[in-house]
Design a protein around this motif. Structure first.
Motif, short mmCIF file in Angstrom:
data_model
loop_
_atom_site.label_atom_id
_atom_site.label_comp_id
_atom_site.label_asym_id
_atom_site.label_seq_id
_atom_site.Cartn_x
_atom_site.Cartn_y
_atom_site.Cartn_z
N GLY A 30 0.95 -1.29 -0.10
CA GLY A 30 0.23 -0.04 -0.20
C GLY A 30 0.81 1.18 0.00
O GLY A 30 0.30 2.18 -0.40
N LYS A 31 2.05 1.03 0.36
CA LYS A 31 2.90 2.50 0.42
C LYS A 31 4.29 2.47 -0.09
O LYS A 31 4.76 3.47 -0.23
N ILE A 32 4.55 1.40 -0.84
CA ILE A 32 5.90 1.32 -1.43
C ILE A 32 5.67 0.38 -2.77
O ILE A 32 5.12 -0.64 -2.65
N ALA A 33 6.14 0.97 -3.73
CA ALA A 33 6.27 -0.14 -5.18
C ALA A 33 7.56 -0.23 -5.39
O ALA A 33 8.65 0.67 -5.35
N PHE A 34 7.88 -1.41 -5.61
CA PHE A 34 9.10 -2.05 -6.17
C PHE A 34 9.12 -2.28 -7.46
O PHE A 34 8.61 -3.34 -8.12
N LEU A 35 10.05 -1.60 -8.36
CA LEU A 35 10.18 -1.79 -9.70
C LEU A 35 11.54 -2.42 -10.17
O LEU A 35 12.60 -1.92 -9.74
N LYS A 50 5.42 6.06 -1.39
CA LYS A 50 4.22 6.90 -1.42
C LYS A 50 4.39 8.28 -0.59
O LYS A 50 3.80 9.41 -1.25
N ALA A 51 4.84 8.15 0.56
CA ALA A 51 4.70 9.35 1.20
C ALA A 51 5.90 10.42 0.81
O ALA A 51 5.79 11.47 1.32
N GLU A 52 6.82 9.95 -0.54
CA GLU A 52 7.88 10.88 -0.55
C GLU A 52 7.71 11.25 -2.11
O GLU A 52 8.56 11.95 -2.72
N VAL A 53 6.67 11.07 -2.86
CA VAL A 53 6.31 11.20 -4.07
C VAL A 53 4.66 11.86 -4.13
O VAL A 53 4.04 11.71 -3.44
N SER A 54 4.74 12.47 -5.52
CA SER A 54 3.00 12.89 -5.68
C SER A 54 2.17 11.63 -5.78
O SER A 54 2.64 10.54 -6.02
N GLU A 55 0.96 11.84 -5.62
CA GLU A 55 -0.10 10.84 -5.67
C GLU A 55 0.07 10.08 -7.19
O GLU A 55 -0.06 9.10 -7.55
N GLU A 56 0.06 11.38 -8.15
CA GLU A 56 0.18 10.89 -9.70
C GLU A 56 1.18 10.06 -9.70
O GLU A 56 1.24 9.02 -10.62
N LEU A 57 2.46 10.34 -9.18
CA LEU A 57 3.53 9.49 -9.64
C LEU A 57 3.30 8.25 -8.86
O LEU A 57 3.71 7.06 -9.61
N PHE A 58 2.85 8.08 -7.80
CA PHE A 58 2.72 6.52 -7.28
C PHE A 58 1.82 5.87 -7.88
O PHE A 58 1.95 4.71 -7.97
N ALA A 59 0.82 6.74 -8.34
CA ALA A 59 -0.47 5.73 -9.16
C ALA A 59 0.19 5.48 -10.58
O ALA A 59 0.07 4.12 -10.93
N LYS A 62 2.56 2.21 -9.90
CA LYS A 62 1.71 0.93 -9.46
C LYS A 62 1.16 0.53 -10.96
O LYS A 62 0.57 -0.47 -10.93
N SER A 63 0.80 1.28 -11.66
CA SER A 63 0.03 1.13 -13.06
C SER A 63 1.06 0.51 -14.12
O SER A 63 0.45 -0.11 -15.21
N LEU A 64 2.12 0.59 -14.00
CA LEU A 64 3.28 0.17 -15.00
C LEU A 64 3.15 -1.16 -15.60
O LEU A 64 2.91 -1.98 -14.47
N SER A 65 3.04 -1.49 -16.70
CA SER A 65 2.99 -2.91 -17.09
C SER A 65 4.21 -3.44 -17.50
O SER A 65 5.39 -2.80 -17.78
#
Length: 431
Positions: A30-35, A50-59, A62-65
């Protein structure tokens, strides 16, 4: 901002850098995305908090294919948990192209499916590691021969004759005459050795052999040195020094790749010259005493025979002095026997079979004419090759190392088809 390659991140610890990359895989809470990012030079994990970037960037993260391409801006951090040792704290993502329905997923796929998608399969961690090892073998090859006084010479791919007969060659028309795709550059390299002393070639070769084993390819790459004034024993020494050099270079420069392949490097670390040797005569006795009653003197060895011999030594082994009847016309006869020749095959352990074939070459004009006749070969087609024996002939030797078999062995690949970017197999010409 200057773009950096993943392989160079260690030089930018603590810096904010820009990276061009593809998404190999991802996971998120919920709070971290690992790419899991790759750029061709390597793999690195990008962390999006999530807490260190904008909501748009975090979204977006998470949506990257899978296999979407992007530019990433982030800070290089130390990461002692990964074998790579670094990670990227992501600050910005710019999507370049979104991949849709990428066919190769982390699940298991069948071999034929992967081969049909070889152009994409190359992107996977395992295939990437094998290709990097292949590249290191090539780099070390040039380094070894350049450092030892060899000149690189490029023999033709289209030829009018063949070193070992034409039964397994691809025939084509060369305007109004027949030509063949080269199965070896050896004959031309012998001519080059008479001009330059010590030479090597490195190029594609072709065998129209209808084999489906894990050791065979239709198109493969050969490293073929030829050396003037070098006799049989000296030839073996060059071979074992060369193979040892390549192995040690891979161990030194491809640690991450070997680890990614889960290769047991202890089986490679002890591979240093000199290598054990066994004569063909003694190999027949050994095999007969170890359950291979079917093999008789005068017959060539198959894969099970080579594997049994190599496994006995646990390192590459030379099988020397094969019967004259099962070897090509150009090999020099033994000085004390008329039934064997001064040749050797180098057999890799772990079931990978012959990686080198080599010999001292016939340097006497009359003997070479005789051998051509015995093999039913047209002397006119080999007139230039015969002439080398009339114009200052000298004892000379050479060998050929198959790149793909060597790469498969070093990397531990199950099949030689994984050791070449786009394999050509008996029933495969795509992609």
């Amino acid at each position: 901002m200057k773009k950096i390659m993943i392989q160079d991140l260690h030089n930018h610890l603590g810096e904010t850098i820009k990276l061009g990359a593809w998404l190999a895989n991802k996971r998120s809470s919920g709070k971290i995305a690992f790419l899991q990012l790759r750029d061709g030079s390597g793999f690195v994990q990008g962390v999006v908090v999530k807490a260190e970037v904008s909501e748009e960037l975090f979204a977006t993260a998470k949506s990257l294919s899978q296999e979407t391409s992007m530019y990433i801006i982030g800070e290089v951090k130390k990461d002692d948990r990964s074998s790579f040792g670094f990670e990227l704290q992501v600050k910005e993502i710019e999507v370049i192209h979104e991949a849709v329905d990428y066919p190769i997923t982390p699940k298991e796929h069948g071999t034929e499916f992967l081969m049909d998608n070889r152009h994409l399969w190359l992107r996977s961690r395992k295939q990437h590691a094998i290709m990097k090892i292949r590249n290191e073998v090539i780099r070390a090859t040039y380094e070894f021969f350049n450092d030892n006084g060899f000149s690189k010479v490029d023999p033709p791919i289209l030829t009018g004759s063949a070193p070992e007969g034409t039964s397994e060659l691809f025939k084509t028309k060369y305007f109004d005459e027949d030509a063949y795709l080269s199965q070896s550059g050896q004959l031309y390299m012998e001519a080059a050795a008479m001009a330059l002393g010590k030479v090597f070639s490195f190029g594609p070769t072709f065998r129209a052999e209808k084999s489906k084993t894990r050791r065979h390819l239709i198109e493969f790459w050969m490293i073929e040195p030829e050396m003037a004034f070098v006799e049989f024993e000296e030839n073996l020494e060059v071979q074992e020094q060369f193979v040892s050099y390549v192995i040690q270079s891979v161990l030194k420069n491809c640690k991450l790749e070997l680890e990614r392949l889960e290769r047991d490097v202890t089986k490679l670390e002890h591979i240093q010259a000199p290598f054990p040797r066994i004569s063909y005569d003694d190999a027949i006795i050994f095999l007969n005493e170890n359950g291979f009653d079917d093999i008789k003197w005068g017959e060539d060895f198959g894969s099970p025979h080579e594997t049994a011999i190599a496994e006995h030594y646990k390192k590459p082994v030379f099988i020397t002095h094969y019967p004259i009847g099962i070897k090509p016309f150009y090999m020099q006869p033994h000085p004390d026997r008329d039934d064997v020749v001064l040749c050797a095959d180098l057999i890799a352990p772990e079931g990978y079979g012959e990686i080198i074939g080599g010999s001292e070459r016939v340097h006497d004009y009359e003997l070479l004419k005789q051998r051509l006749d015995e093999h039913g070969l047209d002397q006119k087609a080999y007139a230039w090759y015969l002439e080398l024996r009339k114009q200052g002939s000298v004892p000379h030797s050479g060998f050929g190392l198959g790149l793909e078999r060597t790469v498969a062995w070093i990397s531990g690949a199950e099949h030689v088809r994984e050791a070449i970017p786009f394999p050509r197999l008996l029933n495969r010409l795509y992609p």
